[in-house]
Design a protein around this motif. Structure first.
Motif, PDB file in Angstrom:
ATOM      1  N   UNK A  19      18.898  26.157 -10.846  1.00 44.40           N
ATOM      2  CA  UNK A  19      18.807  25.041  -9.904  1.00 44.40           C
ATOM      3  C   UNK A  19      19.045  23.722 -10.590  1.00 44.40           C
ATOM      4  N   UNK A  20      17.967  23.015 -10.926  1.00 41.96           N
ATOM      5  CA  UNK A  20      18.076  21.734 -11.621  1.00 41.96           C
ATOM      6  C   UNK A  20      17.512  21.799 -13.032  1.00 41.96           C
ATOM      7  N   UNK A  21      17.294  22.997 -13.560  1.00 41.23           N
ATOM      8  CA  UNK A  21      16.723  23.172 -14.899  1.00 41.23           C
ATOM      9  C   UNK A  21      17.690  23.932 -15.786  1.00 41.23           C
ATOM     10  N   UNK A  22      17.702  23.582 -17.074  1.00 40.60           N
ATOM     11  CA  UNK A  22      18.454  24.382 -18.032  1.00 40.60           C
ATOM     12  C   UNK A  22      17.603  24.585 -19.289  1.00 40.60           C
ATOM     13  N   UNK A  23      17.813  25.725 -19.936  1.00 40.46           N
ATOM     14  CA  UNK A  23      17.231  26.000 -21.238  1.00 40.46           C
ATOM     15  C   UNK A  23      18.317  26.594 -22.112  1.00 40.46           C
ATOM     16  N   UNK A  24      18.497  26.018 -23.289  1.00 44.58           N
ATOM     17  CA  UNK A  24      19.551  26.433 -24.207  1.00 44.58           C
ATOM     18  C   UNK A  24      18.921  26.847 -25.531  1.00 44.58           C
ATOM     19  N   UNK A  25      19.226  28.068 -25.965  1.00 42.59           N
ATOM     20  CA  UNK A  25      18.711  28.602 -27.223  1.00 42.59           C
ATOM     21  C   UNK A  25      19.889  28.926 -28.127  1.00 42.59           C
ATOM     22  N   UNK A  26      19.869  28.406 -29.343  1.00 39.58           N
ATOM     23  CA  UNK A  26      20.940  28.652 -30.305  1.00 39.58           C
ATOM     24  C   UNK A  26      20.394  29.505 -31.440  1.00 39.58           C
ATOM     25  N   UNK A  27      21.101  30.592 -31.753  1.00 38.88           N
ATOM     26  CA  UNK A  27      20.733  31.475 -32.863  1.00 38.88           C
ATOM     27  C   UNK A  27      19.287  31.936 -32.762  1.00 38.88           C
ATOM     28  N   UNK A  28      18.955  32.498 -31.594  1.00 37.44           N
ATOM     29  CA  UNK A  28      17.635  33.077 -31.352  1.00 37.44           C
ATOM     30  C   UNK A  28      16.511  32.059 -31.525  1.00 37.44           C
ATOM     31  N   UNK A  29      16.814  30.811 -31.180  1.00 37.70           N
ATOM     32  CA  UNK A  29      15.771  29.799 -31.143  1.00 37.70           C
ATOM     33  C   UNK A  29      15.659  28.933 -32.376  1.00 37.70           C
ATOM     34  N   UNK A  30      16.642  28.975 -33.290  1.00 39.88           N
ATOM     35  CA  UNK A  30      16.617  28.009 -34.391  1.00 39.88           C
ATOM     36  C   UNK A  30      16.705  26.595 -33.840  1.00 39.88           C
ATOM     37  N   UNK A  31      17.418  26.429 -32.742  1.00 36.52           N
ATOM     38  CA  UNK A  31      17.509  25.155 -32.026  1.00 36.52           C
ATOM     39  C   UNK A  31      17.323  25.434 -30.546  1.00 36.52           C
ATOM     40  N   UNK A  32      16.489  24.644 -29.885  1.00 38.76           N
ATOM     41  CA  UNK A  32      16.284  24.744 -28.433  1.00 38.76           C
ATOM     42  C   UNK A  32      16.517  23.379 -27.802  1.00 38.76           C
ATOM     43  N   UNK A  33      17.140  23.384 -26.641  1.00 38.34           N
ATOM     44  CA  UNK A  33      17.299  22.170 -25.841  1.00 38.34           C
ATOM     45  C   UNK A  33      16.921  22.506 -24.405  1.00 38.34           C
ATOM     46  N   UNK A  34      15.993  21.747 -23.869  1.00 38.30           N
ATOM     47  CA  UNK A  34      15.471  21.987 -22.530  1.00 38.30           C
ATOM     48  C   UNK A  34      15.580  20.716 -21.721  1.00 38.30           C
ATOM     49  N   UNK A  35      15.998  20.842 -20.460  1.00 42.15           N
ATOM     50  CA  UNK A  35      16.112  19.624 -19.674  1.00 42.15           C
ATOM     51  C   UNK A  35      16.382  19.894 -18.213  1.00 42.15           C
ATOM     52  N   UNK A  36      16.522  18.803 -17.498  1.00 38.94           N
ATOM     53  CA  UNK A  36      16.823  18.827 -16.073  1.00 38.94           C
ATOM     54  C   UNK A  36      18.184  18.183 -15.837  1.00 38.94           C
ATOM     55  N   UNK A  37      18.840  18.620 -14.780  1.00 33.53           N
ATOM     56  CA  UNK A  37      20.063  17.955 -14.318  1.00 33.53           C
ATOM     57  C   UNK A  37      20.054  18.049 -12.804  1.00 33.53           C
ATOM     58  N   UNK A  38      20.706  17.136 -12.146  1.00 33.61           N
ATOM     59  CA  UNK A  38      20.523  16.989 -10.705  1.00 33.61           C
ATOM     60  C   UNK A  38      21.866  16.868  -9.997  1.00 33.61           C
ATOM     61  N   UNK A  39      22.556  18.012  -9.824  1.00 31.98           N
ATOM     62  CA  UNK A  39      23.850  17.993  -9.126  1.00 31.98           C
ATOM     63  C   UNK A  39      23.670  17.686  -7.645  1.00 31.98           C
ATOM     64  N   UNK A  40      24.746  17.338  -6.988  1.00 34.27           N
ATOM     65  CA  UNK A  40      24.689  16.992  -5.570  1.00 34.27           C
ATOM     66  C   UNK A  40      24.567  18.209  -4.660  1.00 34.27           C
ATOM     67  N   UNK A  41      24.682  19.390  -5.235  1.00 41.62           N
ATOM     68  CA  UNK A  41      24.420  20.644  -4.528  1.00 41.62           C
ATOM     69  C   UNK A  41      24.049  21.664  -5.589  1.00 41.62           C
ATOM     70  N   UNK A  42      23.632  22.848  -5.168  1.00 40.64           N
ATOM     71  CA  UNK A  42      23.217  23.853  -6.135  1.00 40.64           C
ATOM     72  C   UNK A  42      24.395  24.276  -7.011  1.00 40.64           C
ATOM     73  N   UNK A  43      24.177  24.444  -8.322  1.00 41.25           N
ATOM     74  CA  UNK A  43      25.278  24.902  -9.186  1.00 41.25           C
ATOM     75  C   UNK A  43      25.784  26.270  -8.734  1.00 41.25           C
ATOM     76  N   UNK A  44      27.116  26.454  -8.821  1.00 41.51           N
ATOM     77  CA  UNK A  44      27.688  27.692  -8.274  1.00 41.51           C
ATOM     78  C   UNK A  44      28.772  28.325  -9.133  1.00 41.51           C
ATOM     79  N   UNK A  45      29.151  27.702 -10.245  1.00 41.16           N
ATOM     80  CA  UNK A  45      30.189  28.292 -11.076  1.00 41.16           C
ATOM     81  C   UNK A  45      30.132  27.697 -12.476  1.00 41.16           C
TER      82      UNK A  45
END
Length: 473
Positions: A425-451
């Motif tokens: 929906x409006x949340x993302x979680x990114x894990x690099x190399x099994x969690x050596x680096x993590x980036x977590x955040x929100x994004x707010x598109x004008x409609x639900x992401x679909x592709x």
């Protein structure tokens, strides 16, 4: 719906003065929001912030978080209670901690839990304001029995901050060491330095102040929130939120950082850490704060965080809700650094693999992707043809870009990196190399992401994608 003016009076209005009709009205507004998540914990209405007690008790998981259900603002806080058997699917409980006592009537603030005496013991900070609106902080206790009934203690377990410390004195975290019970509390000295205060529970159940943890004031800013301590892979891991941390001590981009200090060991009797103290960010994303740790019955060390940031506004505020919680993560220490791997149970959310249509992966709001990166990779998420989130890797630099915020992070010096990206929906979680680096955040598109489309060095490349369950609520 009448527009609420959020001032001191409305923010701290007693819960019984809010009508059920008002709550139904804003819930209808929330349910129409295009930014709701499917696999993350989010509020039914209003504001969600710090995770509090996170414990396995009586055959199931219990998670409490700070809540203000009447609007997307920080107001009169309570603890909302969820239960789960698998860390994925959470159900609300009728039992909550409400701000209805003489020592918490301006808010049930952050705390923690531990299991003892056949109960889930809960520690929290009671917030009280006097007639001049000066803060008074009390460390409070409650307990939940095996029937789920919560009983609050009538008196504080710690009534005042120690001498030399201000009323910025909160967020108790209970832990055990050598069969002794201790508690960390975030604090601030009267000279304006952050501190983490250590207490010991005496045989008569009273809590005795032992002193501040022996860590440099360069690591603690002007105030510390949400301290946790754990022993992971033969190291001690201290996580906390040092507001006002000097950027010369640690580079960070968010308003306030959520950090981890790694050392070889910790001795509560001396309050000393052994070995080199290594400081790092817990998460490099734009929306991550107030993390809470726990230990699972199988021995895994877990961490969960608030996907939000103090003193911040979000587009979803207009829909009468704010924030969510991250997925729990599995903690490891490797080469003296904390790694936060994706929860292994997350694979159970996969419903079917996404077969790409030429270069496009189609999904509905919620998906997981896994791919390798080389020297240059771009992964873009779209909503009705409009790019709403881009992840790019150029050399050893990873960037996540949206209209809400942009974050950059330097990757380990590997030639190839494995990225797992969750879109919800409006949340993302990114894990690099099994969690050596993590980036977590929100994004707010004008409609639900679909592709989504992935490209490497300007040409199409392959990745694995899975549609995830549409709802865990």
């Amino acid at each position: 719906m009448t527009q609420i003016v959020w001032n001191q009076q409305t923010r701290y209005r007693p819960y019984i003065q809010w009508s059920s009709n008002y709550l139904r009205t804003i819930q209808q507004k929330v349910e129409q929001s295009i930014w709701r998540t499917n696999t993350h914990i989010q509020p039914v209405t209003g504001l969600l912030n710090d995770p509090c007690a996170f414990n396995f008790f009586n055959g199931q998981w219990h998670l409490f978080y700070q809540s203000f259900p009447f609007g997307p603002v920080h107001g009169l806080k309570s603890w909302y209670h969820l239960v789960s058997t698998d860390l994925l699917h959470w159900q609300p409980s009728e039992q909550q901690l409400l701000p209805d006592g003489p020592f918490d009537h301006q808010g049930v603030y952050t705390g923690s839990g531990y299991v003892a005496d056949n109960h889930l013991q809960l520690l929290y900070t009671g917030n009280v304001r006097d007639s001049d609106w000066n803060r008074h902080s009390y460390q409070m206790h409650a307990q939940m029995d095996r029937n789920g009934v919560i009983t609050k203690s009538s008196q504080p377990i710690i009534a005042t901050p120690p001498s030399g410390y201000t009323a910025e004195f909160r967020d108790p975290f209970a832990f055990s060491n050598n069969n002794e019970r201790y508690c960390l509390i975030g604090g601030q000295t009267t000279t304006g330095h952050g501190a983490i205060l250590l207490y010991h529970q005496e045989p008569n159940k009273e809590w005795k102040f032992l002193g501040p943890l022996a860590i440099p004031t360069t690591m603690t800013g002007y105030m510390v929130e949400c301290p946790n301590i754990d022993w992971v892979d033969n190291h001690v891991v201290l996580t906390f939120c040092p507001q006002g941390l000097d950027h010369k001590t640690l580079s960070y981009t968010n308003r306030y950082p959520n950090v981890a200090m790694i050392a070889d060991d910790f001795d509560p009797s001396t309050r000393q850490f052994s070995g080199e103290m290594h400081l790092q960010l817990v998460d490099y994303g734009c929306d991550f704060y107030a993390s809470r740790t726990t230990v699972a019955p199988d021995g895994r060390h877990l961490l969960i965080g608030w996907m939000g940031m103090p003193e911040s506004e979000y587009p979803s505020d207009r829909d009468q809700w704010a924030n969510c919680l991250s997925y729990p993560r599995e903690l490891h220490v490797k080469n003296g650094k904390l790694q936060l791997a994706p929860l292994s149970e997350l694979e159970q959310l996969r419903e079917d693999e996404i077969v790409p249509d030429a270069t496009t992966f189609n999904f509905s709001a919620t998906a997981e992707f896994e791919f390798n990166t080389t020297s240059q990779t771009e992964f873009s998420v779209y909503a009705k043809g409009l790019e709403s989130l881009k992840l790019s890797v150029t050399g050893q630099k990873l960037s996540i870009i949206s209209a809400h915020a942009t974050r950059h992070v330097q990757l380990p010096n590997n030639t190839n990196h494995i990225v797992r990206l969750f879109i919800d929906g409006s949340a993302y979680e990114c894990y690099v190399d099994d969690g050596e680096v993590c980036l977590t955040g929100r994004f707010f598109p004008q409609s639900a992401p679909d592709s989504a489309i992935i490209k490497e060095n300007g040409t199409d490349t392959s990745c694995h994608g899975w549609r995830l369950e549409r709802s865990n609520h």
